[in-house]
Structure formats: structure tokens, C-alpha cells
Design an enzyme around this catalytic site. Structure first.
Site, PDB file in Angstrom:
ATOM      1  N   GLN A 106      17.291  -2.898  13.684  1.00  0.00           N
ATOM      2  CA  GLN A 106      17.818  -3.642  14.823  1.00  0.00           C
ATOM      3  C   GLN A 106      18.713  -2.773  15.706  1.00  0.00           C
ATOM      4  O   GLN A 106      18.699  -2.899  16.941  1.00  0.00           O
ATOM      5  CB  GLN A 106      18.587  -4.870  14.341  1.00  0.00           C
ATOM      6  CG  GLN A 106      19.093  -5.767  15.477  1.00  0.00           C
ATOM      7  CD  GLN A 106      19.745  -7.027  14.956  1.00  0.00           C
ATOM      8  OE1 GLN A 106      19.385  -7.534  13.891  1.00  0.00           O
ATOM      9  NE2 GLN A 106      20.713  -7.561  15.687  1.00  0.00           N
ATOM     10  N   CYS A 137      14.485  -9.358   4.803  1.00  0.00           N
ATOM     11  CA  CYS A 137      14.820  -8.492   3.674  1.00  0.00           C
ATOM     12  C   CYS A 137      16.166  -8.891   3.064  1.00  0.00           C
ATOM     13  O   CYS A 137      16.456  -8.538   1.915  1.00  0.00           O
ATOM     14  CB  CYS A 137      14.825  -7.021   4.090  1.00  0.00           C
ATOM     15  SG  CYS A 137      15.972  -6.619   5.418  1.00  0.00           S
ATOM     16  N   CYS A 189      11.103  -4.714   9.723  1.00  0.00           N
ATOM     17  CA  CYS A 189      12.095  -3.770   9.226  1.00  0.00           C
ATOM     18  C   CYS A 189      11.376  -2.570   8.622  1.00  0.00           C
ATOM     19  O   CYS A 189      10.476  -2.733   7.791  1.00  0.00           O
ATOM     20  CB  CYS A 189      12.969  -4.459   8.184  1.00  0.00           C
ATOM     21  SG  CYS A 189      13.982  -3.343   7.211  1.00  0.00           S
ATOM     22  N   GLU A 190      11.748  -1.379   9.022  1.00  0.00           N
ATOM     23  CA  GLU A 190      11.056  -0.195   8.530  1.00  0.00           C
ATOM     24  C   GLU A 190      11.403   0.135   7.073  1.00  0.00           C
ATOM     25  O   GLU A 190      10.731   0.950   6.440  1.00  0.00           O
ATOM     26  CB  GLU A 190      11.357   1.018   9.406  1.00  0.00           C
ATOM     27  CG  GLU A 190      12.785   1.508   9.369  1.00  0.00           C
ATOM     28  CD  GLU A 190      13.007   2.714  10.266  1.00  0.00           C
ATOM     29  OE1 GLU A 190      13.870   3.525   9.930  1.00  0.00           O
ATOM     30  OE2 GLU A 190      12.328   2.843  11.303  1.00  0.00           O
ATOM     31  N   HIS A 191      12.429  -0.483   6.523  1.00  0.00           N
ATOM     32  CA  HIS A 191      12.832  -0.196   5.147  1.00  0.00           C
ATOM     33  C   HIS A 191      11.991  -0.951   4.119  1.00  0.00           C
ATOM     34  O   HIS A 191      11.694  -0.423   3.044  1.00  0.00           O
ATOM     35  CB  HIS A 191      14.307  -0.529   4.943  1.00  0.00           C
ATOM     36  CG  HIS A 191      15.211   0.275   5.825  1.00  0.00           C
ATOM     37  ND1 HIS A 191      16.387  -0.220   6.346  1.00  0.00           N
ATOM     38  CD2 HIS A 191      15.096   1.539   6.287  1.00  0.00           C
ATOM     39  CE1 HIS A 191      16.961   0.707   7.087  1.00  0.00           C
ATOM     40  NE2 HIS A 191      16.204   1.775   7.076  1.00  0.00           N
ATOM     41  N   HIS A 192      11.621  -2.204   4.437  1.00  0.00           N
ATOM     42  CA  HIS A 192      10.847  -3.016   3.501  1.00  0.00           C
ATOM     43  C   HIS A 192       9.569  -3.582   4.127  1.00  0.00           C
ATOM     44  O   HIS A 192       8.794  -4.242   3.443  1.00  0.00           O
ATOM     45  CB  HIS A 192      11.700  -4.180   2.974  1.00  0.00           C
ATOM     46  CG  HIS A 192      12.970  -3.752   2.314  1.00  0.00           C
ATOM     47  ND1 HIS A 192      14.178  -3.733   2.988  1.00  0.00           N
ATOM     48  CD2 HIS A 192      13.225  -3.309   1.062  1.00  0.00           C
ATOM     49  CE1 HIS A 192      15.128  -3.308   2.166  1.00  0.00           C
ATOM     50  NE2 HIS A 192      14.578  -3.037   1.000  1.00  0.00           N
ATOM     51  N   HIS A 229      17.154 -11.414   9.138  1.00  0.00           N
ATOM     52  CA  HIS A 229      16.325 -10.416   8.461  1.00  0.00           C
ATOM     53  C   HIS A 229      15.805 -10.966   7.136  1.00  0.00           C
ATOM     54  O   HIS A 229      16.582 -11.338   6.264  1.00  0.00           O
ATOM     55  CB  HIS A 229      17.133  -9.141   8.217  1.00  0.00           C
ATOM     56  CG  HIS A 229      17.506  -8.421   9.472  1.00  0.00           C
ATOM     57  ND1 HIS A 229      16.980  -7.188   9.813  1.00  0.00           N
ATOM     58  CD2 HIS A 229      18.346  -8.754  10.486  1.00  0.00           C
ATOM     59  CE1 HIS A 229      17.479  -6.791  10.967  1.00  0.00           C
ATOM     60  NE2 HIS A 229      18.313  -7.736  11.394  1.00  0.00           N
TER      61      HIS A 229
END
Length: 206
Positions: A138, A168, A97-100, A166
């Protein structure tokens, strides 16, 4: 040397992973600094090689940046007069995941209806892998796989469904361990013909 021992020698091999040594060296320094900022003693035995291990792991998990998914399909593109649905389902995928930068993992189901050309079945799985081995969300991953197949093969339609969990959401934040996210993307016949789309959904659920 006997034929048997020669055969055994040929069969004995060691898998080697290739890395950009300059990149690994730089990443190693950054991860060492991160561990120190977190309060760890990077000189203790258990962490001596950890910065390099993390660097190599991240290089592997993001190797999709060095791959061209469309070229993967074009490398095995064949003329074939087949106009029925081709499905490759339950393709395991692992991404970050590019956020976390925490993993999400699950399965992709991919279908297309040829329009004069087909591709090797393994190439579909490789396209999923190439896009998944990047920092992702995703939703975008689903669309990228769809668009790549549409552009490379120009089929009468493409369908992609991804079901993923996920970390996260499971390890931090809301901490819902049993949640699953489903995304879908369609073109052509799968988008415009309800019966075709329903057939695809039915087949991947079996």
C-alpha cells in the site's frame, strides 16, 4: 427485419475478455501442479477447469503491468486556467499484497492543484486502477499514484490518501478483521502549506 428487432440485435452483446493464450496455458500448468501439491485431485469435476480459471483471474488482477499510467493522463491533458483544488475521492481499489498474494481493498482519495493543465476525471481513477492491478504494498501504491500525476501534469501539488483492509491481516497471521491501514503522500502545496492539506483532509472526510 424491423427497426425494432435490428436495434435489439445490436444491443445484444457478449462481453469478451482478451488474454495472452500462451501465458494462460503456462499459468494453467503451474496452478494444476500447485493444486496437486496441496493434496487435491485435479481430475475431479469441480476442479477440472479451476487451473484455467485461476490463470485468467491472475492475468486480470495483474493487468496493470501492461498499462502505462502516465500515458493514461497524457491522453486527456488539456490547457485550462484553473488553479483550485480538484478532488476525486472514494475511488474503489483492489490489489494483491506482494508478500502473500492475498487481496487488499479500499478507497483512494486523490487531489491536485492545476498549474495550467488538467486531465479527465476518469483518468485519475484509471491511474489508481493501473497501479493497483499489480503486486503491491500500500505504501508504494500511494507514492506511485502521487508521482505519476506530478510528472504528467506538473501541478502545484498532489495529494493521495489510501484507506485499505488487508486480507493477509484478516484471514491469517494476526487475524484482526476490523483493522484499516491509511497511507498518504503529498507534493507541492499539499506538503508545504498546512491550510491546503487540512482543507483536503476535511473534504475527503465529509
Amino acid at each position: 427485419m424491423s427497426d425494432l428487432s435490428f436495434t435489439e440485435e445490436k444491443l445484444h452483446y457478449k462481453q469478451e475478455e482478451q488474454y495472452d493464450e500462451g501465458m494462460i496455458k503456462e499459468l494453467r500448468g503451474h496452478y494444476r501442479a500447485i493444486l496437486e501439491l496441496l493434496g487435491e485431485n485435479v481430475s475431479r469435476e469441480g476442479l477440472l477447469k479451476t487451473p484455467e480459471r485461476i490463470a485468467k483471474a491472475m492475468a486480470f488482477l495483474t493487468k496493470g503491468y501492461q498499462e502505462e499510467p502516465k500515458e493514461i493522463l497524457l491522453s486527456a491533458k488539456f490547457k485550462e486556467d484553473y488553479k483550485h483544488m480538484v478532488i476525486v475521492k472514494d475511488i474503489e481499489l483492489y490489489s494483491l499484497c506482494e508478500h502473500h498474494m492475498l487481496p487488499f481493498y479500499g478507497k483512494a482519495h486523490v487531489a491536485y492543484i492545476p498549474n495550467g493543465y488538467i486531465t479527465g476525471l476518469s483518468k485519475i481513477a484509471r491511474v489508481v486502477e493501473a497501479f493497483a492491478r499489480r503486486l503491491q504494498v500500500q505504501e508504494r501504491l500511494t507514492v506511485q499514484i502521487r508521482d505519476c500525476i506530478q510528472e504528467a501534469l506538473n501541478p502545484m501539488g498532489v495529494a493521495v490518501v489510501i484507506e485499505a483492509s488487508h486480507m493477509c491481516m484478516q484471514m491469517r497471521g494476526v487475524q484482526k478483521q476490523n483493522s484499516v491501514t491509511t497511507t498518504s503522500a503529498f507534493t507541492g502545496a499539499f506538503l508545504n502549506q498546512l491550510k491546503t492539506r487540512e482543507e483536503f483532509i476535511s473534504l475527503i472526510k465529509k
